[in-house]
Design a protein around this motif. Structure first.
Motif, mmCIF file in Angstrom:
data_model
loop_
_atom_site.group_PDB
_atom_site.id
_atom_site.type_symbol
_atom_site.label_atom_id
_atom_site.label_comp_id
_atom_site.label_asym_id
_atom_site.label_seq_id
_atom_site.Cartn_x
_atom_site.Cartn_y
_atom_site.Cartn_z
ATOM 1 N N ALA A 1 -8.696 4.885 -8.211
ATOM 2 C CA ALA A 1 -9.682 4.251 -9.087
ATOM 3 C C ALA A 1 -9.093 3.071 -9.857
ATOM 4 C CB ALA A 1 -10.255 5.273 -10.056
ATOM 5 N N GLY A 2 -7.783 3.023 -9.948
ATOM 6 C CA GLY A 2 -7.147 1.955 -10.705
ATOM 7 C C GLY A 2 -7.256 2.136 -12.211
ATOM 8 N N ARG A 3 -7.584 3.337 -12.629
ATOM 9 C CA ARG A 3 -7.711 3.683 -14.051
ATOM 10 C C ARG A 3 -7.545 5.198 -14.170
ATOM 11 N NH1 ARG A 3 -12.707 5.950 -14.649
ATOM 12 N NH2 ARG A 3 -14.180 5.532 -12.993
ATOM 13 N N PRO A 4 -7.291 5.701 -15.377
ATOM 14 C CA PRO A 4 -7.157 7.151 -15.536
ATOM 15 C C PRO A 4 -8.474 7.869 -15.213
ATOM 16 C CG PRO A 4 -6.294 6.003 -17.453
ATOM 17 C CD PRO A 4 -7.009 4.980 -16.621
ATOM 18 N N LEU B 1 -12.087 18.396 -9.096
ATOM 19 C CA LEU B 1 -11.111 19.267 -8.439
ATOM 20 C C LEU B 1 -9.980 19.652 -9.390
ATOM 21 C CD1 LEU B 1 -10.097 20.702 -5.892
ATOM 22 C CD2 LEU B 1 -9.033 18.532 -5.202
ATOM 23 N N PHE B 2 -9.617 18.744 -10.282
ATOM 24 C CA PHE B 2 -8.583 19.021 -11.283
ATOM 25 C C PHE B 2 -8.969 20.248 -12.115
ATOM 26 C CE2 PHE B 2 -6.895 18.620 -15.567
ATOM 27 C CZ PHE B 2 -5.570 18.280 -15.365
ATOM 28 N N TRP C 1 -1.949 18.078 -11.135
ATOM 29 C CA TRP C 1 -1.516 16.770 -11.620
ATOM 30 C C TRP C 1 -1.376 15.774 -10.482
ATOM 31 C CZ3 TRP C 1 -2.576 15.940 -16.328
ATOM 32 C CH2 TRP C 1 -2.530 16.976 -17.248
ATOM 33 N N LEU C 2 -1.004 16.247 -9.317
ATOM 34 C CA LEU C 2 -0.941 15.377 -8.144
ATOM 35 C C LEU C 2 -2.345 14.907 -7.768
ATOM 36 C CD1 LEU C 2 0.805 14.118 -5.921
ATOM 37 C CD2 LEU C 2 0.462 16.202 -4.602
ATOM 38 N N VAL C 3 -3.325 15.794 -7.849
ATOM 39 C CA VAL C 3 -4.721 15.433 -7.585
ATOM 40 C C VAL C 3 -5.174 14.363 -8.580
ATOM 41 C CG1 VAL C 3 -7.103 16.314 -7.690
ATOM 42 C CG2 VAL C 3 -5.333 17.628 -6.513
ATOM 43 N N GLN C 4 -4.834 14.548 -9.849
ATOM 44 C CA GLN C 4 -5.217 13.581 -10.884
ATOM 45 C C GLN C 4 -4.518 12.249 -10.654
ATOM 46 O OE1 GLN C 4 -3.425 12.302 -13.834
ATOM 47 N NE2 GLN C 4 -5.273 11.299 -14.570
ATOM 48 N N LEU D 1 1.611 27.319 -8.688
ATOM 49 C CA LEU D 1 1.664 26.159 -7.804
ATOM 50 C C LEU D 1 0.362 25.362 -7.887
ATOM 51 C CD1 LEU D 1 3.292 24.660 -5.608
ATOM 52 C CD2 LEU D 1 2.136 26.100 -3.933
ATOM 53 N N MET D 2 -0.769 26.055 -7.861
ATOM 54 C CA MET D 2 -2.061 25.377 -7.949
ATOM 55 C C MET D 2 -2.204 24.679 -9.300
ATOM 56 S SD MET D 2 -5.881 26.822 -7.322
ATOM 57 C CE MET D 2 -5.486 27.176 -5.640
#
Length: 106
Positions: A43-46, A51-52, A33-36, A27-28
């Motif tokens: 940020a409006g960008r990748p 934390l990822f 991917w949700l955190v990313q 699960l973690m």
């Protein structure tokens, strides 16, 4: 740790402490991917926040410990989680060494 957790038997699932460790790790590892996604949206960008990498490393190690130490003893699961653990550890090392800090969106 391979004995069924009896107070969870009402769920109809055979859950052991090791299985809970493995499920929590999976699960973690998935939720990273949700955190990313949230960090990139803000940020409006990748963006890949620190934390990822923590979630990747902890999730991989938890799932790896399940496949290594539980009654499962599954080599496929070990191989599936070994490389991501090394990759996450190295990426986290580089991130910390370079002093990367997540920048807020403008």
């Amino acid at each position: 740790m391979n004995q069924e957790i009896l107070w969870l038997s009402w769920t109809g699932l055979h859950l052991t402490p090791w299985k809970l460790v493995g499920l929590t790790g999976a699960l973690m590892f998935g939720l990273r991917w949700l955190v990313q996604l949230i960090a990139s949206h803000r940020a409006g960008r990748p963006v890949i926040p620190r934390l990822f990498w923590y979630m990747s490393l902890i999730g991989s190690l938890m799932a790896l410990s399940y496949f290594l130490l539980s009654a499962k003893q599954d080599v496929v699961g070990v191989l599936q989680n070994l490389l991501p653990a090394f990759t996450a550890a190295y990426s986290l090392f580089l991130d910390i060494r370079n002093g990367h800090k997540s920048q807020p969106a403008p």
